[in-house]
Design a protein around this motif. Structure first.
Motif, PDB file in Angstrom:
ATOM      1  N   ASP A 146       1.143  17.357   9.544  1.00 32.27           N
ATOM      2  CA  ASP A 146       1.122  18.180  10.845  1.00 32.27           C
ATOM      3  C   ASP A 146      -0.200  18.190  11.721  1.00 32.27           C
ATOM      4  O   ASP A 146      -0.115  18.393  13.014  1.00 32.27           O
ATOM      5  CB  ASP A 146       1.482  19.540  10.441  1.00 32.27           C
ATOM      6  CG  ASP A 146       2.986  19.946  10.181  1.00 32.27           C
ATOM      7  OD1 ASP A 146       3.668  18.959  10.466  1.00 32.27           O
ATOM      8  OD2 ASP A 146       3.084  21.288   9.839  1.00 32.27           O
ATOM      9  N   THR A 147      -1.204  17.982  11.099  1.00 34.57           N
ATOM     10  CA  THR A 147      -2.629  17.785  11.923  1.00 34.57           C
ATOM     11  C   THR A 147      -3.207  16.585  11.659  1.00 34.57           C
ATOM     12  O   THR A 147      -4.086  16.085  12.581  1.00 34.57           O
ATOM     13  CB  THR A 147      -3.628  18.824  11.176  1.00 34.57           C
ATOM     14  OG1 THR A 147      -3.736  18.367   9.907  1.00 34.57           O
ATOM     15  CG2 THR A 147      -3.025  20.031  11.309  1.00 34.57           C
ATOM     16  N   ASP A 148      -2.732  15.530  10.968  1.00 36.06           N
ATOM     17  CA  ASP A 148      -3.389  14.334  10.629  1.00 36.06           C
ATOM     18  C   ASP A 148      -2.280  13.149  10.565  1.00 36.06           C
ATOM     19  O   ASP A 148      -2.114  12.842   9.487  1.00 36.06           O
ATOM     20  CB  ASP A 148      -4.442  14.496   9.572  1.00 36.06           C
ATOM     21  CG  ASP A 148      -5.017  13.060   9.288  1.00 36.06           C
ATOM     22  OD1 ASP A 148      -5.177  12.178   9.988  1.00 36.06           O
ATOM     23  OD2 ASP A 148      -5.328  12.816   7.978  1.00 36.06           O
ATOM     24  N   PRO A 149      -1.265  12.759  11.450  1.00 36.06           N
ATOM     25  CA  PRO A 149      -0.377  11.915  11.399  1.00 36.06           C
ATOM     26  C   PRO A 149      -1.031  10.415  11.058  1.00 36.06           C
ATOM     27  O   PRO A 149      -0.193   9.665  10.478  1.00 36.06           O
ATOM     28  CB  PRO A 149       0.430  12.048  12.827  1.00 36.06           C
ATOM     29  CG  PRO A 149      -0.599  12.292  13.658  1.00 36.06           C
ATOM     30  CD  PRO A 149      -1.474  13.372  12.968  1.00 36.06           C
ATOM     31  N   GLN A 150      -1.957  10.298  11.346  1.00 26.63           N
ATOM     32  CA  GLN A 150      -2.765   8.950  11.050  1.00 26.63           C
ATOM     33  C   GLN A 150      -3.343   8.673   9.698  1.00 26.63           C
ATOM     34  O   GLN A 150      -3.618   7.441   9.270  1.00 26.63           O
ATOM     35  CB  GLN A 150      -3.766   8.567  11.963  1.00 26.63           C
ATOM     36  CG  GLN A 150      -3.344   8.652  13.565  1.00 26.63           C
ATOM     37  CD  GLN A 150      -2.418   7.448  14.186  1.00 26.63           C
ATOM     38  OE1 GLN A 150      -2.224   6.541  13.161  1.00 26.63           O
ATOM     39  NE2 GLN A 150      -1.703   7.728  14.978  1.00 26.63           N
ATOM     40  N   GLU A 151      -3.106   9.784   9.038  1.00 26.66           N
ATOM     41  CA  GLU A 151      -3.596  10.041   7.665  1.00 26.66           C
ATOM     42  C   GLU A 151      -5.243   9.390   7.550  1.00 26.66           C
ATOM     43  O   GLU A 151      -5.674   8.550   6.676  1.00 26.66           O
ATOM     44  CB  GLU A 151      -2.950   9.007   6.804  1.00 26.66           C
ATOM     45  CG  GLU A 151      -1.466   9.505   6.344  1.00 26.66           C
ATOM     46  CD  GLU A 151      -0.692   8.813   5.539  1.00 26.66           C
ATOM     47  OE1 GLU A 151       0.538   9.355   5.150  1.00 26.66           O
ATOM     48  OE2 GLU A 151      -1.033   7.699   5.135  1.00 26.66           O
ATOM     49  N   TRP A 152      -6.095  10.295   8.258  1.00 24.77           N
ATOM     50  CA  TRP A 152      -7.276   9.937   8.284  1.00 24.77           C
ATOM     51  C   TRP A 152      -8.219  10.672   7.443  1.00 24.77           C
ATOM     52  O   TRP A 152      -9.318  10.304   7.001  1.00 24.77           O
ATOM     53  CB  TRP A 152      -7.972  10.187   9.891  1.00 24.77           C
ATOM     54  CG  TRP A 152      -7.547   9.126  10.768  1.00 24.77           C
ATOM     55  CD1 TRP A 152      -7.005   7.505  10.323  1.00 24.77           C
ATOM     56  CD2 TRP A 152      -7.275   8.878  12.387  1.00 24.77           C
ATOM     57  NE1 TRP A 152      -6.596   6.819  11.489  1.00 24.77           N
ATOM     58  CE2 TRP A 152      -6.827   7.671  12.767  1.00 24.77           C
ATOM     59  CE3 TRP A 152      -7.574   9.806  13.386  1.00 24.77           C
ATOM     60  CZ2 TRP A 152      -6.667   7.340  13.893  1.00 24.77           C
ATOM     61  CZ3 TRP A 152      -7.256   9.651  14.220  1.00 24.77           C
ATOM     62  CH2 TRP A 152      -6.970   8.122  14.932  1.00 24.77           C
ATOM     63  N   LYS A 153      -7.687  12.029   7.404  1.00 26.28           N
ATOM     64  CA  LYS A 153      -8.603  12.695   6.383  1.00 26.28           C
ATOM     65  C   LYS A 153      -7.960  13.056   5.161  1.00 26.28           C
ATOM     66  O   LYS A 153      -6.981  13.970   4.979  1.00 26.28           O
ATOM     67  CB  LYS A 153      -8.871  13.961   7.256  1.00 26.28           C
ATOM     68  CG  LYS A 153      -9.913  15.026   6.605  1.00 26.28           C
ATOM     69  CD  LYS A 153     -10.027  16.296   7.400  1.00 26.28           C
ATOM     70  CE  LYS A 153     -10.962  17.258   6.600  1.00 26.28           C
ATOM     71  NZ  LYS A 153     -11.108  18.577   7.534  1.00 26.28           N
ATOM     72  N   ALA A 201       0.798  -1.079  -0.056  1.00 27.73           N
ATOM     73  CA  ALA A 201      -0.156  -0.025   0.035  1.00 27.73           C
ATOM     74  C   ALA A 201       0.984   1.286   0.109  1.00 27.73           C
ATOM     75  O   ALA A 201       2.192   1.146   0.152  1.00 27.73           O
ATOM     76  CB  ALA A 201      -0.831  -0.051   1.197  1.00 27.73           C
ATOM     77  N   LEU A 202       0.339   2.346  -0.008  1.00 24.52           N
ATOM     78  CA  LEU A 202       1.076   3.626  -0.444  1.00 24.52           C
ATOM     79  C   LEU A 202       0.925   4.542   0.887  1.00 24.52           C
ATOM     80  O   LEU A 202       1.220   5.622   0.739  1.00 24.52           O
ATOM     81  CB  LEU A 202       0.762   4.098  -1.761  1.00 24.52           C
ATOM     82  CG  LEU A 202       1.108   3.634  -2.879  1.00 24.52           C
ATOM     83  CD1 LEU A 202       0.397   4.019  -4.331  1.00 24.52           C
ATOM     84  CD2 LEU A 202       2.642   3.820  -3.112  1.00 24.52           C
ATOM     85  N   TRP A 203       0.003   4.172   1.935  1.00 30.31           N
ATOM     86  CA  TRP A 203       0.144   4.970   3.193  1.00 30.31           C
ATOM     87  C   TRP A 203       1.444   4.791   4.013  1.00 30.31           C
ATOM     88  O   TRP A 203       2.320   4.120   3.605  1.00 30.31           O
ATOM     89  CB  TRP A 203      -1.052   4.498   3.843  1.00 30.31           C
ATOM     90  CG  TRP A 203      -2.247   4.661   3.040  1.00 30.31           C
ATOM     91  CD1 TRP A 203      -2.803   5.747   2.459  1.00 30.31           C
ATOM     92  CD2 TRP A 203      -3.258   3.620   2.542  1.00 30.31           C
ATOM     93  NE1 TRP A 203      -3.933   5.531   1.893  1.00 30.31           N
ATOM     94  CE2 TRP A 203      -4.296   4.266   1.935  1.00 30.31           C
ATOM     95  CE3 TRP A 203      -3.382   2.256   2.988  1.00 30.31           C
ATOM     96  CZ2 TRP A 203      -5.199   3.467   1.466  1.00 30.31           C
ATOM     97  CZ3 TRP A 203      -4.414   1.591   2.432  1.00 30.31           C
ATOM     98  CH2 TRP A 203      -5.451   2.042   1.732  1.00 30.31           C
ATOM     99  N   GLU A 204       1.395   5.653   5.260  1.00 36.10           N
ATOM    100  CA  GLU A 204       2.759   5.823   5.768  1.00 36.10           C
ATOM    101  C   GLU A 204       3.115   4.414   6.261  1.00 36.10           C
ATOM    102  O   GLU A 204       4.291   4.226   6.417  1.00 36.10           O
ATOM    103  CB  GLU A 204       2.319   6.854   6.914  1.00 36.10           C
ATOM    104  CG  GLU A 204       3.539   7.195   7.715  1.00 36.10           C
ATOM    105  CD  GLU A 204       4.301   8.395   7.644  1.00 36.10           C
ATOM    106  OE1 GLU A 204       5.312   8.623   8.193  1.00 36.10           O
ATOM    107  OE2 GLU A 204       4.154   8.818   6.225  1.00 36.10           O
ATOM    108  N   GLU A 205       1.983   3.829   6.942  1.00 41.06           N
ATOM    109  CA  GLU A 205       2.528   2.461   7.810  1.00 41.06           C
ATOM    110  C   GLU A 205       3.137   1.327   6.884  1.00 41.06           C
ATOM    111  O   GLU A 205       4.268   0.728   7.032  1.00 41.06           O
ATOM    112  CB  GLU A 205       1.419   1.931   8.125  1.00 41.06           C
ATOM    113  CG  GLU A 205       0.764   2.605   9.510  1.00 41.06           C
ATOM    114  CD  GLU A 205      -0.217   3.931   9.107  1.00 41.06           C
ATOM    115  OE1 GLU A 205      -0.532   3.837   8.053  1.00 41.06           O
ATOM    116  OE2 GLU A 205      -0.504   4.375   9.963  1.00 41.06           O
TER     117      GLU A 205
END
Length: 429
Positions: free
Chosen positions: A386-393, A285-289
């Motif tokens: 900075d505002t959404d480190p979990q990439e939720w939005k 996947a291409l997300w942070e984790e």
């Protein structure tokens, strides 16, 4: 000393991803040199990640995007990192998983000791299914494959060498299946396990191409419906702590040897790993984790102890960096950037966002604040760390971020090579 660790994400102690994980050797190693807080893979899968960092050729340039695509046929003339060191007078030796197991490159290794087989429970799967499983095994550390691999490295370091060396050691754990001795599971009682932070319907604002990659109806559905989330996390934690112990054996031997003060150490994870974030498990996947990796460098005479770099770097940067550190002749065609300026000064000017590719036309660009994702069909994601480190939005459709997207789009690969030929049965993790 080139240390590759399979499927190790940022949960280890130096990177703070899981509070309470027990990885003292990695913490000690990180405090001895430079820790890169924002290091990312070129591809969130074993084969393309390793092939690209070892050849210096990006997945989008070679067409090697997945685990079932042999890389050497499409990169016939590539001079790999270990080949380059051999050609420049180094003694080169390797043990364990360096390339993806299906496509090890004989040309890269004058001496290669292979990947030892790991013991398994008497009957599998125990908790999961097929290759998605975890369980204690009734064996000693000495019976594990990584222990045997490290022993080969220790033998090498205890010998006298009359010329400089390049020693590559590849760790299998914490790759699935998470079979390690019982004592490592005992360190993480189930009632003390903390699950990853998630929100309901996290994929609601993700394009269909991203949802298809996440496969929420696959591993995640199985984990949730079978009530095994904590047990799976326990298995991953146990496997990381086991790997940490073996890394400690290797580094301790180097530190007790006569090579301590003139040996560079590079340790990296080949990609990240999801444990339920974004309703997704594994890498792919291409997300942070899935893309953030552990990355630690110790270069005697260059690096200072306990240094943290917050610039974005990529595993593609390893090849040119090692050439630079070892003062070898420059090499054309490498698509990474030497990070020696950052090793000397963590605040050095650096304008190289990190690019990760997963499949044809699917890319992520990560700078120090934002992650931008674009899929082959043109759909997008954008996250403000900075505002959404979990990439939720996902804010990709918010017009006020148009200039941010434009800036990141400029770093997308200019070439998207067609898929390299695929090999049936070659795609095992």
């Amino acid at each position: 000393m080139f240390i590759a660790v399979d499927d190790m994400n940022d949960w280890i102690e130096p990177f703070g991803g899981y509070k309470g994980i027990i990885t003292p050797n990695l913490d000690k190693l990180a405090k001895s040199g430079v820790r890169f807080e924002k290091a990312y893979c070129s591809a969130p899968a074993c084969n393309p990640s390793r092939a690209s960092l070892l050849t210096g050729v990006r997945p989008a340039t070679s067409g090697v995007y997945h685990n079932d695509q042999p890389w050497r046929p499409v990169l016939k003339d590539a001079v790999t990192l270990p080949q380059y060191f051999t050609a420049n007078g180094y003694k080169v030796e390797a043990a364990g998983k360096i390339y993806h197991n299906s496509y090890n490159d004989d040309a890269s290794w004058p001496i290669y000791h292979g990947v030892p087989k790991d013991p398994e429970p008497p009957s599998t799967p125990v908790n999961g299914r097929a290759n998605f499983d975890w369980s204690p095994v009734n064996v000693k550390d000495e019976d594990m494959g990584d222990y045997k691999t490290v022993s080969k490295g220790i033998e090498f370091l205890e010998k006298n060498h009359d010329k400089p060396f390049f020693l590559a050691i590849g760790f299998t754990r914490p790759h699935l299946p998470w079979y390690v001795p019982q004592k490592y599971f005992d360190l993480y009682p189930l009632d003390k396990i903390t699950l990853p932070s998630v929100i309901p319907n996290d994929l609601a604002d993700v394009p269909s191409a991203g949802v298809a990659i996440a496969k929420p109806d696959g591993d995640h559905k199985f984990i949730v419906e079978s009530g095994q989330w904590r047990k799976a996390v326990q298995g991953y934690l146990a496997s990381n702590t086991f790997a940490d112990g073996q890394i400690g054996r290797l580094v301790d031997t180097l530190n007790k040897s006569k090579y301590k003060d003139n040996t560079i150490i590079v340790l990296f994870g080949d990609h990240g790993w999801h444990l339920g974030e974004k309703e997704h498990w594994r890498k792919f996947a291409l997300w942070e984790e899935a893309t953030r990796v552990p990355f630690i460098v110790i270069a005697p005479g260059i690096t200072k102890a306990n240094t943290v770099v917050k610039r974005t770097v990529n595993l593609m940067d390893i090849y040119p960096t090692l050439i630079d550190l070892c003062q070898l002749p420059s090499k054309t065609g490498l698509e990474g950037n030497s990070i020696v300026p950052l090793l000397k000064n963590p605040l050095a000017i650096w304008n190289y966002p990190s690019v990760t590719t997963h499949g044809f036309g699917n890319h992520s660009v990560r700078n120090e604040r934002y992650r931008y994702i674009v899929y082959q069909d043109g759909t997008e994601e954008l996250y403000d760390h900075d505002t959404d480190p979990q990439e939720w939005k996902n804010i990709a459709n918010d017009p006020k971020y148009a200039s941010v997207k434009k800036e990141l789009i400029a770093f997308l690969p200019k070439v998207n090579a067609p898929n390299a030929p695929r090999l049936k049965g070659g795609g095992k993790e």
